[in-house]
Design an enzyme around this catalytic site. Structure first.
Site, PDB file in Angstrom:
ATOM      1  N   ARG A 128       0.853  -1.203   0.000  1.00  0.00           N
ATOM      2  CA  ARG A 128       0.000   0.000   0.000  1.00  0.00           C
ATOM      3  C   ARG A 128       0.880   1.240   0.000  1.00  0.00           C
ATOM      4  O   ARG A 128       0.603   2.222  -0.660  1.00  0.00           O
ATOM      5  CB  ARG A 128      -0.916  -0.008   1.213  1.00  0.00           C
ATOM      6  CG  ARG A 128      -2.203  -0.793   1.031  1.00  0.00           C
ATOM      7  CD  ARG A 128      -1.998  -2.260   0.684  1.00  0.00           C
ATOM      8  NE  ARG A 128      -3.217  -2.980   0.524  1.00  0.00           N
ATOM      9  CZ  ARG A 128      -3.854  -3.628   1.521  1.00  0.00           C
ATOM     10  NH1 ARG A 128      -3.331  -3.680   2.741  1.00  0.00           N
ATOM     11  NH2 ARG A 128      -4.990  -4.244   1.274  1.00  0.00           N
ATOM     12  N   ASP A 186       0.095  -6.706  -3.137  1.00  0.00           N
ATOM     13  CA  ASP A 186      -1.316  -6.410  -2.858  1.00  0.00           C
ATOM     14  C   ASP A 186      -1.853  -5.591  -4.035  1.00  0.00           C
ATOM     15  O   ASP A 186      -1.148  -5.404  -5.039  1.00  0.00           O
ATOM     16  CB  ASP A 186      -1.475  -5.670  -1.519  1.00  0.00           C
ATOM     17  CG  ASP A 186      -2.759  -6.075  -0.806  1.00  0.00           C
ATOM     18  OD1 ASP A 186      -3.836  -5.884  -1.400  1.00  0.00           O
ATOM     19  OD2 ASP A 186      -2.698  -6.581   0.326  1.00  0.00           O
ATOM     20  N   HIS A 212      -6.650  -9.896  -3.621  1.00  0.00           N
ATOM     21  CA  HIS A 212      -5.657  -8.827  -3.411  1.00  0.00           C
ATOM     22  C   HIS A 212      -4.601  -8.815  -4.514  1.00  0.00           C
ATOM     23  O   HIS A 212      -3.431  -8.535  -4.264  1.00  0.00           O
ATOM     24  CB  HIS A 212      -4.983  -8.977  -2.038  1.00  0.00           C
ATOM     25  CG  HIS A 212      -5.861  -8.529  -0.904  1.00  0.00           C
ATOM     26  ND1 HIS A 212      -5.915  -7.226  -0.478  1.00  0.00           N
ATOM     27  CD2 HIS A 212      -6.734  -9.214  -0.125  1.00  0.00           C
ATOM     28  CE1 HIS A 212      -6.779  -7.129   0.533  1.00  0.00           C
ATOM     29  NE2 HIS A 212      -7.300  -8.312   0.755  1.00  0.00           N
ATOM     30  N   ASP A 223      -6.721 -14.070   1.795  1.00  0.00           N
ATOM     31  CA  ASP A 223      -7.732 -13.277   2.491  1.00  0.00           C
ATOM     32  C   ASP A 223      -8.629 -12.498   1.535  1.00  0.00           C
ATOM     33  O   ASP A 223      -8.223 -12.172   0.424  1.00  0.00           O
ATOM     34  CB  ASP A 223      -7.057 -12.280   3.455  1.00  0.00           C
ATOM     35  CG  ASP A 223      -6.081 -11.353   2.728  1.00  0.00           C
ATOM     36  OD1 ASP A 223      -5.289 -11.865   1.912  1.00  0.00           O
ATOM     37  OD2 ASP A 223      -6.128 -10.135   2.963  1.00  0.00           O
ATOM     38  N   GLU A 224      -9.823 -12.236   2.001  1.00  0.00           N
ATOM     39  CA  GLU A 224     -10.772 -11.304   1.369  1.00  0.00           C
ATOM     40  C   GLU A 224     -10.840 -11.458  -0.146  1.00  0.00           C
ATOM     41  O   GLU A 224     -10.864 -10.470  -0.876  1.00  0.00           O
ATOM     42  CB  GLU A 224     -10.380  -9.851   1.718  1.00  0.00           C
ATOM     43  CG  GLU A 224     -10.391  -9.567   3.192  1.00  0.00           C
ATOM     44  CD  GLU A 224      -9.892  -8.170   3.533  1.00  0.00           C
ATOM     45  OE1 GLU A 224     -10.491  -7.545   4.414  1.00  0.00           O
ATOM     46  OE2 GLU A 224      -8.900  -7.710   2.943  1.00  0.00           O
ATOM     47  N   TRP A 242      -6.953 -13.871  11.985  1.00  0.00           N
ATOM     48  CA  TRP A 242      -7.015 -12.410  12.112  1.00  0.00           C
ATOM     49  C   TRP A 242      -8.411 -11.899  12.422  1.00  0.00           C
ATOM     50  O   TRP A 242      -8.571 -10.895  13.098  1.00  0.00           O
ATOM     51  CB  TRP A 242      -6.443 -11.729  10.857  1.00  0.00           C
ATOM     52  CG  TRP A 242      -7.273 -11.807   9.603  1.00  0.00           C
ATOM     53  CD1 TRP A 242      -7.352 -12.852   8.738  1.00  0.00           C
ATOM     54  CD2 TRP A 242      -8.121 -10.780   9.065  1.00  0.00           C
ATOM     55  NE1 TRP A 242      -8.193 -12.569   7.695  1.00  0.00           N
ATOM     56  CE2 TRP A 242      -8.678 -11.292   7.865  1.00  0.00           C
ATOM     57  CE3 TRP A 242      -8.459  -9.490   9.470  1.00  0.00           C
ATOM     58  CZ2 TRP A 242      -9.559 -10.560   7.073  1.00  0.00           C
ATOM     59  CZ3 TRP A 242      -9.341  -8.754   8.674  1.00  0.00           C
ATOM     60  CH2 TRP A 242      -9.881  -9.291   7.487  1.00  0.00           C
ATOM     61  N   TYR A 298      -3.713  -5.473  15.516  1.00  0.00           N
ATOM     62  CA  TYR A 298      -3.682  -4.663  14.291  1.00  0.00           C
ATOM     63  C   TYR A 298      -3.097  -3.285  14.572  1.00  0.00           C
ATOM     64  O   TYR A 298      -3.749  -2.401  15.138  1.00  0.00           O
ATOM     65  CB  TYR A 298      -5.074  -4.615  13.654  1.00  0.00           C
ATOM     66  CG  TYR A 298      -5.187  -5.732  12.639  1.00  0.00           C
ATOM     67  CD1 TYR A 298      -4.646  -6.986  12.939  1.00  0.00           C
ATOM     68  CD2 TYR A 298      -5.751  -5.562  11.383  1.00  0.00           C
ATOM     69  CE1 TYR A 298      -4.668  -8.020  12.022  1.00  0.00           C
ATOM     70  CE2 TYR A 298      -5.782  -6.601  10.459  1.00  0.00           C
ATOM     71  CZ  TYR A 298      -5.239  -7.821  10.791  1.00  0.00           C
ATOM     72  OH  TYR A 298      -5.244  -8.842   9.882  1.00  0.00           O
ATOM     73  N   ASP A 358      -2.404  -1.036  12.543  1.00  0.00           N
ATOM     74  CA  ASP A 358      -2.876   0.060  11.687  1.00  0.00           C
ATOM     75  C   ASP A 358      -4.098   0.757  12.287  1.00  0.00           C
ATOM     76  O   ASP A 358      -4.537   1.775  11.764  1.00  0.00           O
ATOM     77  CB  ASP A 358      -3.189  -0.438  10.262  1.00  0.00           C
ATOM     78  CG  ASP A 358      -4.224  -1.553  10.231  1.00  0.00           C
ATOM     79  OD1 ASP A 358      -4.214  -2.402  11.154  1.00  0.00           O
ATOM     80  OD2 ASP A 358      -5.042  -1.589   9.289  1.00  0.00           O
ATOM     81  N   TRP A 396      -0.603  -2.886   8.565  1.00  0.00           N
ATOM     82  CA  TRP A 396      -1.104  -2.635   7.208  1.00  0.00           C
ATOM     83  C   TRP A 396      -0.854  -1.166   6.924  1.00  0.00           C
ATOM     84  O   TRP A 396      -1.023  -0.318   7.806  1.00  0.00           O
ATOM     85  CB  TRP A 396      -2.598  -2.973   7.130  1.00  0.00           C
ATOM     86  CG  TRP A 396      -2.842  -4.418   7.446  1.00  0.00           C
ATOM     87  CD1 TRP A 396      -3.282  -4.942   8.626  1.00  0.00           C
ATOM     88  CD2 TRP A 396      -2.619  -5.528   6.576  1.00  0.00           C
ATOM     89  NE1 TRP A 396      -3.347  -6.304   8.551  1.00  0.00           N
ATOM     90  CE2 TRP A 396      -2.952  -6.697   7.309  1.00  0.00           C
ATOM     91  CE3 TRP A 396      -2.167  -5.658   5.263  1.00  0.00           C
ATOM     92  CZ2 TRP A 396      -2.845  -7.979   6.759  1.00  0.00           C
ATOM     93  CZ3 TRP A 396      -2.069  -6.933   4.717  1.00  0.00           C
ATOM     94  CH2 TRP A 396      -2.410  -8.065   5.453  1.00  0.00           C
ATOM     95  N   GLU A 419      -2.135   1.127   4.507  1.00  0.00           N
ATOM     96  CA  GLU A 419      -2.998   2.039   3.752  1.00  0.00           C
ATOM     97  C   GLU A 419      -2.789   3.486   4.193  1.00  0.00           C
ATOM     98  O   GLU A 419      -2.697   4.392   3.381  1.00  0.00           O
ATOM     99  CB  GLU A 419      -4.482   1.675   3.947  1.00  0.00           C
ATOM    100  CG  GLU A 419      -4.943   0.421   3.226  1.00  0.00           C
ATOM    101  CD  GLU A 419      -4.875  -0.812   4.110  1.00  0.00           C
ATOM    102  OE1 GLU A 419      -4.021  -0.857   5.026  1.00  0.00           O
ATOM    103  OE2 GLU A 419      -5.669  -1.746   3.873  1.00  0.00           O
TER     104      GLU A 419
HETATM  105  C1  TNX Z   1      -7.743  -6.603   6.273  1.00  0.00           C
HETATM  106  S1  TNX Z   1      -6.068  -8.764   7.550  1.00  0.00           S
HETATM  107  C2  TNX Z   1      -6.799  -7.070   5.379  1.00  0.00           C
HETATM  108  C3  TNX Z   1      -5.840  -6.143   4.780  1.00  0.00           C
HETATM  109  C4  TNX Z   1      -6.103  -4.730   5.195  1.00  0.00           C
HETATM  110  C5  TNX Z   1      -6.439  -4.703   6.660  1.00  0.00           C
HETATM  111  C6  TNX Z   1      -6.629  -3.314   7.207  1.00  0.00           C
HETATM  112  C7  TNX Z   1      -6.125  -9.218   6.128  1.00  0.00           C
HETATM  113  C8  TNX Z   1      -5.682 -10.561   5.964  1.00  0.00           C
HETATM  114  N1  TNX Z   1      -6.590  -8.400   5.147  1.00  0.00           N
HETATM  115  O1  TNX Z   1      -5.812  -6.275   3.386  1.00  0.00           O
HETATM  116  O2  TNX Z   1      -4.985  -3.963   4.910  1.00  0.00           O
HETATM  117  O3  TNX Z   1      -7.610  -5.422   6.887  1.00  0.00           O
HETATM  118  O4  TNX Z   1      -6.708  -3.332   8.610  1.00  0.00           O
END
Ligand code: TNX
Length: 627
Positions: free
Chosen positions: A176, A205, A279, A345-346, A412, A437, A439, A483, A485
């Site tokens: 980021r 990412d 990501h 993730d995500e 997480w 976390y 951040d 993180w 950002e």
């Molecule tokens: C979730 S934790 C994410 C990151 C973001 C973060 C911000 C995780 C595995 N994925 O991509 O930067 O939240 O707090």
């Protein structure tokens, strides 16, 4: 004097009623983080002087002695001579007959006026003992310039120490925002001083691909660069047509080798992360052929894009796995770590649902849905890594659709997924957002740089990585995650990391019984001084008031003020003047005067202002009630 007594009392209470003799040592000199397992303070000091020799009983220890000399010589103004063997001075000793109790990373330190003896089973333990010695020296030792007015005394002391967990990590997201090779090294150096041993390097990412892959050069030619922006993250204007991509950077193979070696000298294992299958916008920008729609995109600059721009690679396409094999071949060669992190993730699966190749994969492999497609992907990645002699780690989403047989899970989204994985017999690293976390906000948000949600120093400190009823052997340890950002500079990375990283270092190293919040805070204050000498940034958010508006039973609006740490007094005003020691002092929940528009709050320590002036409108406070 009372400070000394307090510390002695503390020593007796927290180190199992050991005999602690009277001493002239100031508590300032004894502010160890993380707190050692056992400690006995004695009379007198050992003085390091020009001419003091460091003896090593094994060649393996010579680099550790060299490291120690580099750390000490700038402030001391002289070098410590290193000799193989033993003698009068500082003895670093690897035991021939191993002491089972010390394990791989433990050490014993014995300081008398005649000399220092540091023993361990392995060089790792000696390295941690050296950290303790450095923290026992006066704070000015952290300075990188000559400090001529200091006696370099180490208090006479006996310490026996070892870590609670084998995995004591910090993660830095360099995608980021980009951090230079020197900054990454500095981060590793700082975490190692607190006896942490894992650096998780989040290298890719949506906002940048940061590692050279020789067989796929576009990953960095295109993927490492984006348009420059400084505005709030997710509110930014996307890259414009023809705009130059001047922001970014990446690490060459040579850089990586240099950083890996640097970390090794500090007994830190680097765990690289290549975040797939989600990501992956930077990957797709470089090689659109491994996305589902083959759309050509620019690297995300911190503008909203999720679900609109594709950022998951296509799992139906065999070419994807050819590319991944190339990537992970180079990664496996560059990093000696037994683990590689594949993210997971995500992952947005919307494009997979529309993609003929992904759908074909689902039917060919008899998968039920796109969750199972992700699970298919991770299982295949595990096999790919195993063929390269590496173990797979992923974020806890890798549980969805079924966990790969030997995967290690980084939990997480709270602890629940870690618990689930451990119950299935998997190894787990605990990094729940609410404790780990880095951040997130670390105090009253109106006086912090913008981010989201809250993780105070106290939240990090009270983290307990082993949930009840879970086999502790399956919990490898934990990790703080930064993180980036909203972390555009290295100074700010330091601000977000310390002191919460110190709290986590103590959680992961020290025994549960030795943890003590108010004593920890006193030690943190001493480490602020050390960090100042070292020109290391940190947050003092623990001094800011905690402001909690609430409605009472009768619906009237009140405001509770608290402090995170002891011994602070809170002063406030509703009359639009800045509060000081002579303003009303907070005692009990505040009722807002009828026509007040603003509440101002200031904290004091020993009658001196500390922390930041908090100034909130009554409207802002009201809005917080329903949040
Ligand atoms: C979730 S934790 C994410 C990151 C973001 C973060 C911000 C995780 C595995 N994925 O991509 O930067 O939240 O707090």
């Amino acid at each position: 004097m009372s400070k000394i007594i307090a510390f002695l009392l503390f020593s007796v209470v927290f180190f199992g009623c050991q005999k602690v003799s009277n001493t002239t040592v100031e508590v300032t000199d004894l502010s160890l983080i993380p707190i050692p397992e056992k400690l006995e303070l004695r009379k007198g000091n050992f003085a390091i002087q020009n001419g003091t020799v460091v003896y090593c009983n094994s060649t393996e220890l010579l680099p550790v002695a060299g490291y120690m000399n580099t750390k000490l010589s700038a402030a001391m103004g002289f070098n410590l001579k290193t000799i193989e063997g033993s003698g009068k001075g500082i003895n670093l000793v690897i035991l021939e007959n191993k002491d089972k109790n010390l394990g791989d990373e433990g050490y014993q330190l014995d300081v008398t006026p005649a000399g220092v003896e540091l023993i361990a089973n392995k060089a790792n333990g000696i390295f941690y003992g050296v950290q303790t010695i450095m923290q026992l020296l006066p704070a000015k030792i952290k300075s990188k310039t000559l400090q001529s007015d200091v006696k370099w005394n180490i208090p006479c002391i006996a310490i026996e120490d070892k870590p609670r967990f084998p995995w004591r990590g910090l993660m830095l997201d360099v995608s980021r925002h980009y951090f230079t090779k020197e900054e990454v090294k500095e981060y590793i150096d700082q975490l190692a001083e607190y006896k942490m041993n894992v650096f998780h390097w989040h290298l890719t990412d949506d906002q940048g691909w940061r590692i050279e892959i020789k067989s796929l050069p576009k990953l960095t030619e295109k993927g490492a660069w984006r348009a420059e922006r400084v505005g709030d993250w997710w509110q930014r204007e996307p890259q414009l047509e023809g705009e130059s991509t001047s922001y970014g950077g990446f690490y060459s193979h040579k850089d990586i080798k240099e950083v890996v070696q640097y970390a090794k000298e500090r007994f830190v294992e680097i765990v690289p992360e290549i975040d797939v299958p989600g990501h992956s916008l930077a990957t797709i920008a470089a090689y659109p052929e491994i996305s589902c729609t083959h759309t050509v995109t620019d690297i995300n600059v911190g503008n909203k894009f999720y679900t609109v721009d594709e950022n998951s690679i296509c799992v139906g396409n065999e070419q994807t796995f050819d590319y991944l094999d190339k990537i992970f071949t180079e990664i496996a060669e560059l990093f000696p770590s037994e683990y590689i992190h594949v993210g997971g993730d995500e992952c947005y699966k919307g494009f997979w649902s529309e993609c003929p190749k992904c759908q074909k994969r689902i039917s060919n492999e008899a998968l039920k849905n796109t969750d199972e497609l992700q699970s298919y992907f991770i299982k295949r990645m595990e096999k790919m890594l195993q063929a390269k002699n590496k173990k797979l780690i992923g974020w806890d989403e890798i549980l969805e659709g079924g966990l790969a047989p030997n995967a290690t899970v980084m939990s997480w989204r709270g602890m629940k997924n870690g618990i689930k994985a451990a119950n299935e017999g998997h190894k787990v690293i605990m990094t729940p957002t609410q404790h780990c976390y880095l951040d997130l906000y670390q105090g009253e948000e109106s006086v912090e740089p913008a981010t989201y949600s809250m993780c105070r120093l106290m939240d990090s400190y009270r983290f307990e990585p082993v949930p009840e009823g879970i086999d502790p052997n399956l919990i490898l340890g934990g990790q703080g995650n930064l993180w980036s950002e909203s972390v555009p500079t290295f100074r700010h990375a330091e601000y977000m990391t310390w002191p919460r990283g110190w709290a986590l270092a103590e959680v992961f190293w020290s025994s549960k019984e030795n943890k003590n919040w108010s004593n920890f805070v006193q030690r943190v204050e001493k480490h602020f001084v050390r960090a100042d000498y070292g020109k290391i940034n940190y947050a003092q958010s623990m001094y800011n008031a905690i402001v909690t508006p609430f409605t009472d039973g009768d619906e009237s609006f009140k405001i509770k003020l608290e402090t995170e740490i002891e011994d602070l007094s809170i002063f406030y005003t509703f009359d639009n003047t800045d509060p000081d020691l002579y303003s009303p002092q907070y005692k009990t929940a505040l009722t807002v005067p009828k026509d007040a528009t603003r509440l101002r709050i200031m904290t004091y320590q020993n009658e001196k202002p500390i922390g930041k002036l908090i100034s909130l409108t009554i409207d802002e406070l009201k809005k917080r009630i329903n949040k």
